[in-house]
Design an enzyme around this catalytic site. Structure first.
Site, PDB file in Angstrom:
ATOM      1  N   HIS A 162     -33.364  -6.025  53.844  1.00  0.00           N
ATOM      2  CA  HIS A 162     -34.011  -6.015  52.528  1.00  0.00           C
ATOM      3  C   HIS A 162     -35.526  -6.041  52.623  1.00  0.00           C
ATOM      4  O   HIS A 162     -36.208  -5.732  51.656  1.00  0.00           O
ATOM      5  CB  HIS A 162     -33.502  -7.171  51.662  1.00  0.00           C
ATOM      6  CG  HIS A 162     -33.937  -8.540  52.109  1.00  0.00           C
ATOM      7  ND1 HIS A 162     -33.129  -9.386  52.844  1.00  0.00           N
ATOM      8  CD2 HIS A 162     -35.089  -9.221  51.913  1.00  0.00           C
ATOM      9  CE1 HIS A 162     -33.758 -10.512  53.066  1.00  0.00           C
ATOM     10  NE2 HIS A 162     -34.952 -10.443  52.518  1.00  0.00           N
TER      11      HIS A 162
ATOM     12  N   LEU B 211      -9.986  -4.338  59.596  1.00  0.00           N
ATOM     13  CA  LEU B 211      -8.542  -4.520  59.629  1.00  0.00           C
ATOM     14  C   LEU B 211      -7.890  -4.096  58.325  1.00  0.00           C
ATOM     15  O   LEU B 211      -6.706  -3.771  58.308  1.00  0.00           O
ATOM     16  CB  LEU B 211      -8.189  -5.988  59.912  1.00  0.00           C
ATOM     17  CG  LEU B 211      -8.639  -6.563  61.259  1.00  0.00           C
ATOM     18  CD1 LEU B 211      -8.116  -7.980  61.414  1.00  0.00           C
ATOM     19  CD2 LEU B 211      -8.175  -5.687  62.416  1.00  0.00           C
ATOM     20  N   GLY B 212      -8.618  -4.143  57.219  1.00  0.00           N
ATOM     21  CA  GLY B 212      -8.050  -3.788  55.924  1.00  0.00           C
ATOM     22  C   GLY B 212      -7.367  -4.954  55.240  1.00  0.00           C
ATOM     23  O   GLY B 212      -6.317  -4.780  54.616  1.00  0.00           O
TER      24      GLY B 212
ATOM     25  N   ASP C 142     -27.351  -6.969  56.582  1.00  0.00           N
ATOM     26  CA  ASP C 142     -28.733  -7.090  56.111  1.00  0.00           C
ATOM     27  C   ASP C 142     -29.700  -7.228  57.277  1.00  0.00           C
ATOM     28  O   ASP C 142     -30.611  -8.056  57.262  1.00  0.00           O
ATOM     29  CB  ASP C 142     -28.887  -8.267  55.148  1.00  0.00           C
ATOM     30  CG  ASP C 142     -30.238  -8.275  54.440  1.00  0.00           C
ATOM     31  OD1 ASP C 142     -30.824  -7.183  54.289  1.00  0.00           O
ATOM     32  OD2 ASP C 142     -30.712  -9.358  54.056  1.00  0.00           O
TER      33      ASP C 142
ATOM     34  N   GLY D 268     -41.079 -14.464  52.157  1.00  0.00           N
ATOM     35  CA  GLY D 268     -41.982 -14.003  53.212  1.00  0.00           C
ATOM     36  C   GLY D 268     -41.492 -14.383  54.588  1.00  0.00           C
ATOM     37  O   GLY D 268     -41.876 -13.784  55.588  1.00  0.00           O
ATOM     38  N   ASN D 269     -40.612 -15.406  54.656  1.00  0.00           N
ATOM     39  CA  ASN D 269     -40.015 -15.792  55.934  1.00  0.00           C
ATOM     40  C   ASN D 269     -38.837 -14.903  56.308  1.00  0.00           C
ATOM     41  O   ASN D 269     -38.334 -14.981  57.434  1.00  0.00           O
ATOM     42  CB  ASN D 269     -39.533 -17.239  55.890  1.00  0.00           C
ATOM     43  CG  ASN D 269     -40.621 -18.253  56.171  1.00  0.00           C
ATOM     44  OD1 ASN D 269     -41.048 -18.970  55.276  1.00  0.00           O
ATOM     45  ND2 ASN D 269     -41.090 -18.305  57.396  1.00  0.00           N
ATOM     46  N   SER D 270     -38.365 -14.081  55.376  1.00  0.00           N
ATOM     47  CA  SER D 270     -37.218 -13.216  55.662  1.00  0.00           C
ATOM     48  C   SER D 270     -37.486 -12.361  56.891  1.00  0.00           C
ATOM     49  O   SER D 270     -38.521 -11.707  56.998  1.00  0.00           O
ATOM     50  CB  SER D 270     -36.928 -12.308  54.464  1.00  0.00           C
ATOM     51  OG  SER D 270     -36.422 -13.030  53.388  1.00  0.00           O
TER      52      SER D 270
END
Length: 508
Positions: free
Chosen positions: A138, A301-302, A168, A244-246
Site C-alpha cells: 500500500h 486448497l479451496g 500487502d 509513515g512507519n508502514s
C-alpha cells in the site's frame, strides 16, 4: 470525603509522627543553626556509579548497538501517484474526487474531476546489498514515481519490481551497490514479552526513528474485511508505530528482521499501543519470489476455515480445542478433489501441528502450487490422513449485498430469515448450488449480532444439520435445549464460517 479516600488517610495517620517532631525533622533536612543564624544547607545529588546501574547501562548499550546496525538498512520512501478520475454526474457525492478541505467551495454536479496528484510517504528495508528493498504494497500502490532516501541522505530513484496484494508486500529496486542490508530472523521463534525494535519514518517527517517495545502477541488473525483469504499470522507489538512507519523494520534483540510494520489499530489513527507487523516467514518467501519472478504464486486448497475453540470443539467430537475447521469447500478445488468435507478438522500439515485456521492459512499460502502435501484430519472425531496437490490461488471477486424485510423470526437468536429463492440468490450474488436461509434482519444487541451475523448472510446449517427453509430453521432453533449454544454454518461474502451463538432464554 469518599470512604476509600478516608480509609487511606486513616491508614496514613497510623504511621504519622507528632507534629512538632515531624516539623523538627523537616527543618533539619533543609536548614542548620550556626553562630551566624539560620543557613540553608547545600545539597547536590551525586551521580550513581556504573556498579549501581550496570543492568540499565548494559541494556542501553545493547539497544544502541542494535540501532546502529539496523538503521543504515532502513530507508524512507516517497511516492507520487495519480488518483482516480471521478465524474460527479455518476456519483451520489457531488464533491467526490476533490482534495480534502476543498469540497466546501464546489457544489455543482456533472463536472468531471481530473485525476489528482497524490503524495505518500512510507518506509522500507534494504534486504540485499545490490539495492533490493522490501516495503508494504500500500506504500507504493499506484506509484508513478518512487524516491528512496538512504540513511546517508542520498536520494535515489526506485523502480517497482513487483507487488503481492494478498500479503500487502512489494519490492523496490534502486541502482546502487554495496548497500547496508539487514539479516533475516526467524519470526516463528518469537514469544510474547520478547524485546523488539521498530524502525521507520513516523508521519513521514521523522526519518530513521527507532522505538522499543515487546512482542504483545503472535499469530494474530487477518483483520481485513475486503478478502478473507488474506493470510494472518501478524505480530502484535507495543513498540510505537505511526503513519509513515508502514514498510519499516521490526527486529529482534539480535538486529534480525522478524517483521515488516504494516498497520495499527487506533481510534484516532495514531499510535495507541497496538501495532502489527507481517512476520518474516511470510516476508522472506514473498520477497524472494518477487525478486525472481516479479509476482507471487500462492498455494490454494479451496477451503474456508474456522478456529477450533472450547466453545465449538464438542460439536466436532474433539478432545482438544486445537486445529482448523473446514467451513466451506469450493467445487473443483484441490480440497474437493481430495475428498475433504465441510466439518473436517485439520490438525497437522506435513507433520507440523496446526493450532488454528490462521496458522493453516499462512502455511498453505507459502507453499508452491503443485506441491504434494499430507494433512492429518479429524472427521466426526475420527483421525484420517488426506494427501493432495496444492493448487494456485485465484482471487474471488464475489460480493454479497444486504437486504432487509419482515420475515420469520427467531427470538432466541434475534434475527429474521427468509427462504433462499433463485431471485434472492441473484440479488446477493450467491452460487446456484448454495442451500440455506438468508438473514433479512438482525436485532441490535442480540445473540445474532454478537456472533457477527448481518443481513445478506446465508445460514447453511444448524448444529451440523442442513437447513433449507425459513420455517425449518425456526423449528431447528426452537427444538434446541434452553440455554444451549448453537453452531451455525454461515455463508457471507463468498465464504462460509462456523459461528457459535449463545441464544437468549426467551422463546418466539
Amino acid at each position: 470525603m469518599p470512604a476509600s479516600t478516608n480509609h487511606l488517610v486513616v491508614t496514613a495517620r497510623k504511621f504519622a509522627l507528632p507534629a512538632a517532631l515531624a516539623g523538627s525533622f523537616a527543618l533539619g533536612a533543609a536548614f542548620f543553626v550556626g553562630n551566624g543564624g539560620v543557613h540553608a544547607a547545600a545539597f547536590t545529588a551525586s551521580p550513581l556509579d556504573d556498579h549501581n546501574v550496570s543492568a540499565l547501562t548494559a541494556l542501553d548499550q545493547a539497544m544502541e548497538s542494535v540501532a546502529s546496525r539496523v538503521t543504515p538498512a532502513v530507508v524512507n520512501i516517497a511516492v507520487t501517484s495519480k488518483g482516480q478520475q471521478h465524474d460527479t454526474a455518476d456519483s451520489d457525492d457531488p464533491q467526490q474526487g476533490l482534495p480534502p478541505g476543498f469540497a466546501q467551495f464546489f457544489g455543482g454536479r456533472g463536472v468531471p474531476q481530473p485525476p489528482q496528484t497524490e503524495h505518500g510517504i512510507g518506509s522500507g528495508v534494504i534486504i540485499s546489498p545490490d539495492g533490493y528493498i522490501i516495503t508494504n504494497g500500500h506504500v507504493v500502490d499506484g506509484a508513478t514515481q518512487i524516491k528512496v532516501t538512504l540513511n546517508d541522505r542520498r536520494v535515489l530513484t526506485g523502480k517497482l519490481v513487483g507487488t503481492d496484494k494478498l500479503t500487502d508486500l512489494a519490492v523496490v529496486k534502486v541502482n546502487a551497490s554495496d548497500l547496508p542490508s539487514i539479516a533475516w530472523g526467524d519470526s516463528s521463534k518469537l514469544q510474547p514479552g520478547q524485546t523488539v525494535l521498530a524502525f521507520g519514518s513516523p508521519f513521514g517527517y521523522f526519518q530513521f526513528s527507532v522505538t522499543r517495545g515487546i512482542v504483545s502477541a503472535v499469530d494474530r488473525p487477518n483483520p481485513y474485511s475486503d478478502d478473507p483469504r488474506k493470510p494472518g499470522g501478524f505480530i502484535q507489538t507495543d513498540a510505537a508505530i505511526n503513519p509513515g512507519n508502514s514498510g519499516g523494520a521490526l527486529v529482534n534483540s539480535h538486529g534480525e528482521l522478524v517483521g515488516i510494520n504494516t498497520f495499527i489499530i487506533s481510534n484516532n489513527g495514531s499510535f495507541a499501543g497496538a501495532g502489527f507487523a507481517i512476520p518474516s516467514q511470510i516476508v522472506r518467501s514473498t520477497a524472494e519470489q518477487l525478486m525472481k519472478n516479479g509476482k507471487v504464486d500462492h498455494g490454494y486448497l479451496g477451503i474456508s476455515l474456522n478456529d477450533v475453540t472450547p466453545a465449538n470443539a464438542h460439536f466436532f467430537n474433539l478432545q482438544q480445542a486445537s486445529g482448523a475447521i473446514i467451513s466451506q469447500v469450493s467445487p473443483d478445488s484441490p480440497a474437493s478433489t481430495a475428498g475433504l468435507h465441510t466439518g473436517d478438522v485439520i490438525s497437522q500439515i506435513n507433520g507440523k501441528k496446526i493450532p488454528n485456521g490462521s496458522a493453516l492459512q499462512v502455511a498453505v499460502s507459502q507453499i508452491t502450487p503443485g506441491t504434494n502435501i499430507s494433512l492429518e484430519v479429524f472427521r466426526d472425531g475420527k483421525p484420517m490422513t488426506v494427501n493432495l496437490v496444492v493448487g494456485k490461488f485465484q482471487k474471488n471477486t464475489d460480493v454479497a449485498d444486504n437486504e432487509d424485510g419482515n420475515r420469520p423470526q427467531s427470538g432466541k437468536l434475534g434475527l429474521a430469515v427468509s427462504d433462499l429463492t433463485p431471485d434472492v440468490k441473484q440479488e446477493i450474488n450467491a452460487p446456484d448450488q448454495l442451500h440455506g436461509v438468508v438473514v433479512q434482519n438482525v436485532r441490535p444487541a442480540s445473540p445474532a449480532e454478537d456472533a457477527g451475523l448481518q443481513p445478506g448472510d446465508v445460514i447453511l446449517e444448524v448444529d451440523r444439520r442442513p437447513t433449507s427453509s425459513a420455517s425449518q430453521f425456526v423449528d431447528q432453533v426452537h427444538q434446541s435445549a434452553s440455554g444451549k449454544d448453537l453452531l451455525l454454518l454461515v455463508w457471507s461474502k463468498g465464504n462460509a464460517s462456523y459461528r457459535t451463538i449463545h441464544p437468549a432464554s426467551q422463546n418466539g
